[in-house]
Each structure stands twice: as structure tokens, then as C-alpha cells.
Motif scaffolding. Structure first.
Motif, PDB file in Angstrom:
ATOM      1  N   VAL A 280     -24.963  -2.931 -51.030  1.00  0.00           N
ATOM      2  CA  VAL A 280     -25.911  -1.915 -50.569  1.00  0.00           C
ATOM      3  C   VAL A 280     -27.121  -2.629 -49.985  1.00  0.00           C
ATOM      4  N   LEU A 316     -25.982   6.374 -53.481  1.00  0.00           N
ATOM      5  CA  LEU A 316     -26.446   5.032 -53.136  1.00  0.00           C
ATOM      6  C   LEU A 316     -27.242   5.032 -51.839  1.00  0.00           C
ATOM      7  N   ALA A 320     -31.043   3.902 -51.135  1.00  0.00           N
ATOM      8  CA  ALA A 320     -31.378   2.932 -50.101  1.00  0.00           C
ATOM      9  C   ALA A 320     -32.443   3.459 -49.154  1.00  0.00           C
TER      10      ALA A 320
END
Length: 512
Positions: A280, A316, A320
Motif C-alpha cells: 500500500v 486500505l 491511503a
């Protein structure tokens, strides 16, 4: 090419099973053998310099002085960090998915892993190892890179596209029949047999679907049987089902020992479950690296968990972007969240990831020696086993250019334009005396100027259209004859076409 068996999208091709088995049994070792590649990237950084020019004074003053003087301009150079200390490892048989929002550095990292950034430049720093060794030309030849955009000829069929690619990229030791058989085998294994006679198409020409077009791009790279396959957002523009089928194909290829690295923008939950490892990125920095199944538990240990069951990839990507729910009430974008998660990664996960990169042994010393000797043999015989000769490539590219350009040169508008201009020119000189030298010179001048400029003008527009294809084939190791053959055939074909039409309509004067 044993690496192609068992692809998830199988189609019934009973009439080709026999030739495919014979081909796998009789292919030379260069095509039938491949060794696994473990890819490591340690502290990868990439920076770019941006030059900004600030002009002092008002715009009216600049207009009165006819521009700004050098003293009014201040040029500053700023350095922008695209990637910073990115570390990870991916082993054979695994799929590494790089997740992150737009502008997080996914494509830049993939270009660096594929060796498309000059690692000697000051902008790039870090270490990229393939089987504990720095990347070499032999590793680059075993690396397939699928770009985000499908750069293909729209008027060629799927089979013609892969056959021409196999004739150009496969080594000279294979016969033409074997190269065509390899293309047909890849067609069958990637589920493209039903659309092999359908043109590729584009936004103006109806052709194959988006998922099939993406599989054709993957087949381009699978022709060389790569050990490392890198894909830049292969599911962009596809629906959930088509994206799942495509990733299933990649999973089947990974099960055959290939190392696959791909970037994803917004994968579905089914697609996410197929990833072995996940990286990520946020603003060019690592936020998580590890198994995809352990990502949610890691962020939950940091105090970040979704308030309701949701797609792990969506959660996720929200982190981010710095988006989360505060106090379980409202959803806000907070830059401090990204900074805290990056700091937590550097403290908790980064040392473990770096230690794992140091501990993993890709191949034994004996296997490494065998691989090195195999690469040396290929290097010493590169003149005979490498890509085909210049003239052979020129002939193949000329055939491809003629097949692609005939649809533009012989369309209804172009034929009507040439015939009408030829008839008008013929009527103008119809009653001219063939003994009059001025009329004959005037006709020759008209033919050479008008019919010389018109096809050249049309050929000029082919340069920007094919620039993307030229850059793609040059990056994959093709020779400089690509440009000369494609546009030489375009200009020459138009010249011959127009001149013949004009001369035939005015043959009465030229006969003398």
C-alpha cells in the motif's frame, strides 16, 4: 512452453491439442525452459527536479515593455520525491498487488522494477535484485511489462497481432512454423480462440471487448515465456466480472512458477482475495507490506477498523487517502492519519520487511551457477539466438504496415478523392497537343507537386498515431527499422497509389 498450462479461461479447441503437445515437446530449450525469479527492491527512491519561473511585476508592465527582462525572472529548481524508501520482495508463484490512490507512485515503481528507469541516474536510488543479483540484459529479456494503455493496431485481427509479434520477438533458432504455432498456443491458453479473427478495434472502430484487448496485451508479453510479469493496472476500465477473470488468468500463470507484480486501482473483494502480498502506497511512501489476508488485522491493531464489513481494498485505499471515521460519527480527510500510518509502518513493519529481504535465498549456489552459465551461453551466441536480423524485421514490419494501412488507403473517401482529382486533371489536359512541350511539362509538374505533397501530407499524420506503438516496441527490445518500415511503406504506398491513378488518366499526353 510449460508455463502456459492450466489458465483459468479455457476454451474448447480440440483441433489444436495435438499440435500444441507436439510443439511443447519439440521446442528448443530456449523457449521451453525458464527459471524462477525472486524480485527484491530495497529502499527504492525516485526524485524529479521541477523548474519554476516566477516573474515579478504586473502583467501591464510586461505588456508595455514587450515582455519581461531577465532581471524580472526568478528561476527556482525544486526537487519532488515520487518514491521514498520502498522495500519489498515477491517470490515465484506469488502475485504482489500494489495498491494506492492516483499519484501515489505505483506506475513509477513498476517502471523502476521493469528496468525502464536508468538506475545510474541521480534521480533513482536503491537496490533492485533478481535472484540476489543486479538486473542484467538476460533478466530483462525474461521480464514482460504490460502497460496500462493497450497499445495495439486497431485494424489487425487478434491472430495477426500475435503472429506478427511472435515473428519479431522470438529467436531466430525457431522456424516460422514454430513461431506461428507458439502464437496459436498462447491464443488458446489465454482464452482468445473465439475472437482470433476479430479485429482489435478502438474507440472509433468496433472490435473485441476491453477484457479481451487486455488479454491480447498480456499475450504479447507471454510469447517470450517471461519469468517475471509486470502489469500496470490491468483491470482499469473493466467490470467486476471481467477483472476477476483476468486476475484468475494471472493466478493460473503464477501457479506455474511465474513472478507477477501488478498495480490495482480499485480491486473487488474477490480479486483482493487472490493476492498473495499487498503493498500500500501513499504519497510515494509505504503504508503496509505483507500478506493480503493480514492487512486488516494489522490496521486494527493500530486502532483503525471499519465500522461495518466492507471490501478490504476499499478500506486500505481510504486509509491511503487519509479518510477514516472519527469517533464513529463522521468521515473526514485528515493528513495526520497518513503520517501516523507511515510512521507506524517505519517503526513496526519496515525492519521486518528489510530482514525478510535479506534472509530469503532465491536459488542455491549450484542453481545460480547453472543460471549464470546459461546466460553466458546466450550472451556469446546473441548474434544467432537474439532477435532476428534487421532485414528480416524490416520485411515483417512492412507486411504488418501494409495490412494495417490498406484499410485507410482504400477506404471510400480516399478512393473517391484520388479518382476525382485524376479525372479533373485529365480533363484539363485532354485537348492539349502532345507536341506542345509546355503542356507536357505542366502536366509533369502538376503530377510531381500535387500528387507528391498529398500523400506526404497524409503520411505525416501517421507519426503521432504510431508514436505510442513505436515507444512500446523500442522499450521491449525491437530494432530501429520499426520507424523506417512503417512510415516508409505509408509514404511509398500513397505515392504509388496516387501517381498511378493520375498517370493512367493522363496517358494520352504522356504517351508521346
Amino acid at each position: 512452453m510449460p508455463g502456459f498450462g492450466g489458465v483459468g479461461l479455457q476454451l474448447e479447441t480440440p483441433n489444436r491439442d495435438g499440435p500444441t503437445r507436439d510443439l511443447r515437446d519439440h521446442l528448443p530449450s530456449l523457449m521451453s525452459s525458464s527459471y524462477p525469479i525472486t524480485l527484491k527492491f530495497i529502499d527504492v527512491c525516485y526524485k524529479v527536479k521541477i523548474q519554476q519561473t516566477n516573474t515579478r511585476g504586473r502583467s501591464i508592465k510586461r505588456m508595455l515593455t514587450h515582455g519581461s527582462t531577465p532581471s524580472d525572472q526568478i528561476s527556482t529548481i525544486q526537487e519532488k520525491t515520487i518514491l521514498k524508501n520502498i522495500t519489498g520482495v515477491v517470490s515465484p508463484g506469488e502475485i504482489l498487488a500494489i495498491l494506492g490512490p492516483s499519484g501515489s507512485g505505483k506506475s513509477t515503481l513498476l517502471n523502476a522494477l521493469a528496468g525502464r528507469h536508468q538506475q545510474q541516474s541521480r534521480a533513482f536510488s536503491g537496490t533492485i535484485l533478481a535472484n540476489n543479483k543486479k538486473s542484467t540484459k538476460q533478466i530483462a529479456k525474461r521480464t514482460g511489462f504490460v502497460t496500462q494503455d493497450d497499445v495495439l493496431y486497431p485494424h489487425l485481427t487478434v491472430r495477426e497481432t500475435l503472429v506478427f509479434c511472435s515473428l519479431l520477438r522470438l529467436p531466430k533458432t525457431l522456424t516460422k512454423k514454430d513461431k506461428i504455432s507458439v502464437a496459436e498456443m498462447v491464443l488458446s491458453e489465454l482464452g482468445l480462440s473465439k475472437c482470433e479473427n476479430t479485429i482489435i478495434g478502438n474507440s472509433f472502430i468496433r472490435g473485441i471487448s476491453g477484457g479481451e484487448r487486455k488479454r491480447v496485451s498480456i499475450a504479447h508479453e507471454m510469447l517470450i515465456n517471461p519469468s517475471l510479469l509486470i502489469l500496470d493496472e490491468p483491470t482499469s476500465g473493466l467490470d467486476s466480472t471481467a477483472a476477476f477473470r483476468l486476475v484468475s488468468t494471472l493466478g493460473s500463470l503464477a501457479q506455474k512458477g511465474k513472478t507477477i507484480v501488478t498495480s490495482m486501482h480499485q480491486p473487488s473483494s474477490r480479486v483482493y482475495q487472490m493476492f498473495d502480498s499487498v503493498l500500500v502506497l501513499s504519497e510515494g511512501r509505504s503504508m503496509y507490506f505483507g500478506k493480503g489476508s493480514e492487512a486488516m488485522a494489522y490496521f486494527e491493531s493500530l486502532g483503525f477498523s471499519p465500522s461495518f464489513p466492507m471490501n478490504p481494498a476499499d478500506f486500505l485505499l481510504d486509509l491511503a487517502n487519509g479518510v477514516c471515521k472519527l469517533d464513529g460519527v463522521c468521515e473526514r480527510e485528515t493528513p495526520n492519519i497518513k503520517q501516523s500510518l507511515i510512521a507506524s509502518y517505519n517503526t513496526l513493519l519496515a525492519p521486518k520487511v528489510r530482514d525478510a529481504c535479506m534472509e530469503i535465498t532465491t536459488v542455491s549456489e549450484r542453481d545460480s551457477h547453472l543460471i549464470g552459465s546459461h546466460s553466458c551461453k546466450q550472451h556469446t551466441s546473441s548474434c544467432s539466438v537474439d532477435l532476428s536480423t534487421w532485414f528480416y524485421q524490416f520485411r515483417i514490419l512492412l507486411q504488418r504496415g501494409l495490412k494495417e494501412r490498406k484499410y485507410e488507403s482504400f477506404n471510400t473517401l480516399r478512393v473517391f478523392q484520388v479518382i476525382t482529382a485524376s479525372i479533373l486533371a485529365g480533363l484539363m489536359w485532354w485537348h492539349s497537343d502532345y507536341r506542345d512541350i509546355q503542356d507536357r511539362l505542366g502536366l509533369l509538374f502538376f503530377i510531381s507537386i500535387f500528387w507528391g505533397v498529398l500523400p506526404s501530407f497524409n503520411a505525416v499524420f501517421a507519426f503521432p498515431q504510431e508514436r505510442a506503438i513505436f515507444m512500446k516496441e523500442r522499450a521491449s527490445g525491437a530494432r530501429p527499422c520499426i520507424w523506417s518500415s512503417n512510415h516508409g511503406c505509408q509514404t511509398g504506398f500513397n505515392h504509388c497509389y496516387c501517381h498511378n491513378a493520375s498517370i493512367c488518366s493522363n496517358r494520352r499526353i504522356l504517351r508521346a
